[in-house]
Each structure stands twice: as C-alpha cells, then as structure tokens.
Write a protein that holds these residues in place. Sequence first.
Motif, PDB file in Angstrom:
ATOM      1  N   GLN A   5      -6.662 -55.332 -82.910  1.00 52.49           N
ATOM      2  CA  GLN A   5      -6.436 -54.027 -83.545  1.00 52.49           C
ATOM      3  C   GLN A   5      -4.948 -53.724 -83.738  1.00 52.49           C
ATOM      4  O   GLN A   5      -4.584 -52.695 -84.301  1.00 52.49           O
TER       5      GLN A   5
ATOM      6  N   TYR B 214       0.061 -55.328 -75.527  1.00 54.91           N
ATOM      7  CA  TYR B 214      -1.353 -55.718 -75.403  1.00 54.91           C
ATOM      8  C   TYR B 214      -1.709 -56.534 -76.638  1.00 54.91           C
ATOM      9  O   TYR B 214      -1.563 -56.057 -77.774  1.00 54.91           O
ATOM     10  N   LEU B 215      -2.140 -57.783 -76.416  1.00 57.99           N
ATOM     11  CA  LEU B 215      -2.569 -58.634 -77.527  1.00 57.99           C
ATOM     12  C   LEU B 215      -3.958 -58.171 -77.928  1.00 57.99           C
ATOM     13  O   LEU B 215      -4.877 -58.171 -77.094  1.00 57.99           O
TER      14      LEU B 215
HETATM   15  N1  SAM Z   1     -14.033 -55.621 -78.964  1.00 61.73           N
HETATM   16  C1  SAM Z   1     -12.698 -55.868 -79.424  1.00 61.73           C
HETATM   17  C2  SAM Z   1     -12.538 -55.332 -80.838  1.00 61.73           C
HETATM   18  O1  SAM Z   1     -13.505 -55.387 -81.604  1.00 61.73           O
HETATM   19  O2  SAM Z   1     -11.428 -54.901 -81.217  1.00 61.73           O
HETATM   20  C3  SAM Z   1     -12.382 -57.377 -79.405  1.00 61.73           C
HETATM   21  C4  SAM Z   1     -12.282 -57.929 -78.045  1.00 61.73           C
HETATM   22  S1  SAM Z   1     -11.902 -59.644 -78.043  1.00 61.73           S
HETATM   23  C5  SAM Z   1     -13.499 -60.360 -77.986  1.00 61.73           C
HETATM   24  C6  SAM Z   1     -11.288 -59.923 -76.432  1.00 61.73           C
HETATM   25  C7  SAM Z   1      -9.787 -59.938 -76.303  1.00 61.73           C
HETATM   26  O3  SAM Z   1      -9.253 -61.012 -77.053  1.00 61.73           O
HETATM   27  C8  SAM Z   1      -9.048 -58.717 -76.754  1.00 61.73           C
HETATM   28  O4  SAM Z   1      -9.037 -57.728 -75.750  1.00 61.73           O
HETATM   29  C9  SAM Z   1      -7.665 -59.248 -77.061  1.00 61.73           C
HETATM   30  O5  SAM Z   1      -6.846 -59.285 -75.914  1.00 61.73           O
HETATM   31  C10 SAM Z   1      -7.950 -60.696 -77.503  1.00 61.73           C
HETATM   32  N2  SAM Z   1      -7.906 -60.923 -78.962  1.00 61.73           N
HETATM   33  C11 SAM Z   1      -8.957 -61.268 -79.735  1.00 61.73           C
HETATM   34  N3  SAM Z   1      -8.588 -61.446 -80.999  1.00 61.73           N
HETATM   35  C12 SAM Z   1      -7.253 -61.242 -81.056  1.00 61.73           C
HETATM   36  C13 SAM Z   1      -6.290 -61.275 -82.105  1.00 61.73           C
HETATM   37  N4  SAM Z   1      -6.624 -61.550 -83.360  1.00 61.73           N
HETATM   38  N5  SAM Z   1      -4.997 -61.024 -81.784  1.00 61.73           N
HETATM   39  C14 SAM Z   1      -4.638 -60.711 -80.528  1.00 61.73           C
HETATM   40  N6  SAM Z   1      -5.529 -60.656 -79.493  1.00 61.73           N
HETATM   41  C15 SAM Z   1      -6.813 -60.906 -79.754  1.00 61.73           C
END
Ligand code: SAM
Length: 234
Positions: free
Chosen positions: A90, A86-87
């Motif tokens: 976190q 899962y990308l």
């Molecule tokens: N609410 C989440 C949090 O604060 O941890 C962030 C959600 S983000 C707006 C939406 C999606 O973008 C995530 O579910 C993830 O799949 C992806 N994503 C955003 N930033 C990322 C990063 N730095 N590395 C990998 N995936 C990322």
Amino acid sequence: MRIDILTLFPEMCERVLSESIVGRAAAKGIVTFGCHNIRDYTLDKHNRVDDAPYGGGMGMVMQAEPIDRAIQAVSKGCEERPYVIYLSPQGKTLTQQKALELSHMKHLVLLCGHYEGVDERVLEQDVDEELSIGDYVLTGGELPALVLADCITRLLPGALSDAICFEEESHFSGLLEYPQYTRPVEWNGRRVPDVLLSGHHANISAWRHEQALERTRQKRPDLFEKYQETEKKP
Ligand code: SAM
C-alpha cells in the motif's frame, strides 16, 4: 549507516545481506545490518506474534505490541530516533530517487509484515513511511526490505568503486542506461559498435547518451516524457 530489519525470518535476511557487493560493504563497515526476530519481543510464552482480525475475515494479523517493543529495542541508546519504514503493497512505489534520499539517513528500521499485514495502530504510532516495491502482493516484507537495503547500500560512498558506477546507471538521471558490451568483439556474427573500439572518449560519451535517450524512448516512453519535461525546465 545502520539498517535494522524487523522480521519473522532473520536468517533469510542475514544470508542475502552477507553476499556480494552488499556483504562487502558490510564487511568494510560502510553499512551495519541488524536482523531481528520480532518473536523475540513477545511477552507470552508461546512467542505469538499474530492473532485473528477484528471484524472477522481470512488470515491473521501481526500484533502491535511485539513490533513496537522491537522498534523501541533497536532505537535504544541511539542519539536520534531511527526512520522507520514499513514495507507494504500500500506504500508509495520505491524509486531510485527515494533510495538516494534514504541513503543520506543515519539509521533506518525496516519493518517486514506477514499474513494479512500489521495492526494499523502500530503503523500509526511508529512508522514514518510505507514503501512498496511494486503493484503486486508478496507473502512477506523480507524480499522488499532486502531490495531496499541493497538499493540503498550500493549508493553509499565506498560501496561501489566509484559514484560514476551508479550515476550512469538506469534511473539515476531519469534515463535508462546505454547498451553494454564486453569481449569478444564479434559474437555469433554480431559486432560491438565501432565507436566503442575507437578510444575516442567524447564520441563514446555522445554515442552512449544518444543510445540512452533512444532506448528510454522505446522501452519506457513514460520515463522519456518525464525526462523531456525536466530538461525543458529552466
Ligand atoms: N493484506 C495486505 C494488503 O492487501 O495490503 C497484504 C499483506 S501481504 C500478504 C504480507 C506482507 O508482505 C505485508 O505486510 C508487507 O510487509 C509485505 N508485502 C507484500 N507485498 C509487498 C510489496 N509489493 N511491497 C512491499 N511489501 C510487500
């Protein structure tokens, strides 16, 4: 190797993965990509993939069921269960070492989140590892999944003309790569270092190593320190 991407934007992923070295690796059969729309695995007639978060708050959350069904579908008929990533912002930060480790796997599934993220229960049930591409937040997991797919693909045998192409690159040995030059010999009063024109391979190699050490020390003292520590180990 097979890489399946589970996303709400399969066309975006297909487009990127069909270009350049990664696209050529796919055309040669070194890697097979599958880009799957999570919406195709919904059970309701509106193909809904998200809902409001329990406990209230802003935004929407991707539901567990369509994601689980998509993972089951791409795993069907496979001898071994694929490794599901899962990308996520976190996750542990992606490194060249991690990409190298993943490049030895047969089948990866990359899950791209959107909105506020994904229902925690499907992550607990189906995901082997969370990976981040850096400490910042993007709107979706597609760009991170494409970064990961690109980084892994170029490490697969036959994707680049020779393994030396990536073995000398930044981060492979813990150092940044030495500076590169091409024609002309002189440009805007700046000359290519004489050693590179000498044809003396040992001297060129020694110069490049010195440069790699020096630029790592200057640009990334954190990496330089780590490199020195590993060099000291017996
Ligand atoms: N609410 C989440 C949090 O604060 O941890 C962030 C959600 S983000 C707006 C939406 C999606 O973008 C995530 O579910 C993830 O799949 C992806 N994503 C955003 N930033 C990322 C990063 N730095 N590395 C990998 N995936 C990322």
